[in-house]
Design a protein around this motif. Structure first.
Motif, PDB file in Angstrom:
ATOM      1  N   UNK A 178       7.876 -23.920 -42.711  1.00 21.11           N
ATOM      2  CA  UNK A 178       8.769 -25.042 -43.008  1.00 21.11           C
ATOM      3  C   UNK A 178       8.130 -26.058 -43.958  1.00 21.11           C
ATOM      4  N   UNK A 179       6.799 -26.115 -43.974  1.00 15.65           N
ATOM      5  CA  UNK A 179       6.126 -27.037 -44.901  1.00 15.65           C
ATOM      6  C   UNK A 179       6.262 -26.598 -46.352  1.00 15.65           C
ATOM      7  N   UNK A 180       6.688 -25.346 -46.558  1.00 14.68           N
ATOM      8  CA  UNK A 180       6.818 -24.837 -47.924  1.00 14.68           C
ATOM      9  C   UNK A 180       8.199 -25.093 -48.512  1.00 14.68           C
ATOM     10  N   UNK A 181       9.010 -25.921 -47.846  1.00 13.17           N
ATOM     11  CA  UNK A 181      10.345 -26.216 -48.356  1.00 13.17           C
ATOM     12  C   UNK A 181      10.263 -26.814 -49.756  1.00 13.17           C
ATOM     13  N   UNK A 182      11.123 -26.355 -50.635  1.00 15.11           N
ATOM     14  CA  UNK A 182      11.133 -26.813 -52.027  1.00 15.11           C
ATOM     15  C   UNK A 182      12.553 -27.225 -52.408  1.00 15.11           C
ATOM     16  N   UNK A 183      12.740 -28.531 -52.560  1.00 18.07           N
ATOM     17  CA  UNK A 183      14.055 -29.064 -52.942  1.00 18.07           C
ATOM     18  C   UNK A 183      14.115 -29.424 -54.418  1.00 18.07           C
ATOM     19  N   UNK A 184      12.975 -29.291 -55.100  1.00 17.95           N
ATOM     20  CA  UNK A 184      12.923 -29.644 -56.505  1.00 17.95           C
ATOM     21  C   UNK A 184      12.519 -31.083 -56.759  1.00 17.95           C
ATOM     22  N   UNK A 185      12.357 -31.879 -55.683  1.00 19.43           N
ATOM     23  CA  UNK A 185      11.974 -33.286 -55.812  1.00 19.43           C
ATOM     24  C   UNK A 185      10.868 -33.565 -54.786  1.00 19.43           C
TER      25      UNK A 185
END
Length: 203
Positions: free
Chosen positions: A78-85
């Protein structure tokens, strides 16, 4: 040695050589265990804010395996979430998922090995899988329609045919969602997200 005998002997030799070099059939998919190739896999979801703004997000680190008897386990970092911001990534980690206490989400499913017994290289089959998503200590069932393609003797690609709908309320995430909404000064964040995936496994 007559010419006819020489020709016959040469033909027999070439035939034996061709037969000995014929490629062996690849082993059935049901033989051996499989490991997820994280670099060649993708897990994404779409978030909707203010009622009409859709954004694609993903998880950069996913691992997993499928045992010989068909038990599939996928772990999502879950720490690898990438929203682009960057600031949004930080809020997702600390406020929404609270990764300090909940570092991973786990997907489990039981696959019927017999359904893939005859799948040859380059062939595909569609399966409806029943699975369980575990997040923040809460488990919820889901169904996923998946197309499985054997892309090589020891390589398989599993792709979702339709999004899997995940509801924040089922995992007690609505409080974190409300906090995200306040921090971002948004009128709303939709509490339901469609999830899609493309997962590559190697034997």
């Amino acid at each position: 040695m007559t010419n006819i005998f020489r020709i016959t002997a040469a033909a027999a030799f070439l035939t034996l050589g061709a037969c000995s070099q014929a490629p062996a059939e690849p082993p059935a998919l049901t033989q051996g265990a499989w490991t997820l190739d994280g670099e060649a896999s993708q897990l994404s979801y779409v978030s909707i804010k203010a009622g009409e703004i859709a954004e694609v997000n993903s998880f950069e680190t996913v691992s997993g395996s499928v045992s010989e008897d068909g038990v599939a386990v996928i772990e999502i970092d879950l720490a690898s979430v990438d929203t682009g911001v960057d600031i949004r990534n930080e809020r997702m980690r600390d406020v929404f998922f609270v990764v300090a206490d909940n570092p991973t989400a786990t997907v489990t499913a039981q696959i019927d090995p017999a359904a893939f017994e005859a799948l040859g290289v380059g062939a595909s089959t569609m399966q409806m899988l029943d699975g369980t998503l575990s997040l923040k200590g809460i488990e919820a069932p889901f169904q996923a329609e998946v197309t499985v393609t054997r892309t090589g003797a020891d390589r398989v690609l599993a792709v979702s045919n339709a999004p899997v709908i995940v509801e924040a309320g089922r995992f007690e995430l609505t409080g974190g969602l409300a906090e995200l909404q306040e921090l971002a000064n948004l009128d709303s964040i939709t509490p339901v997200v469609p999830v899609t995936f493309s997962l590559t496994f190697e034997r």
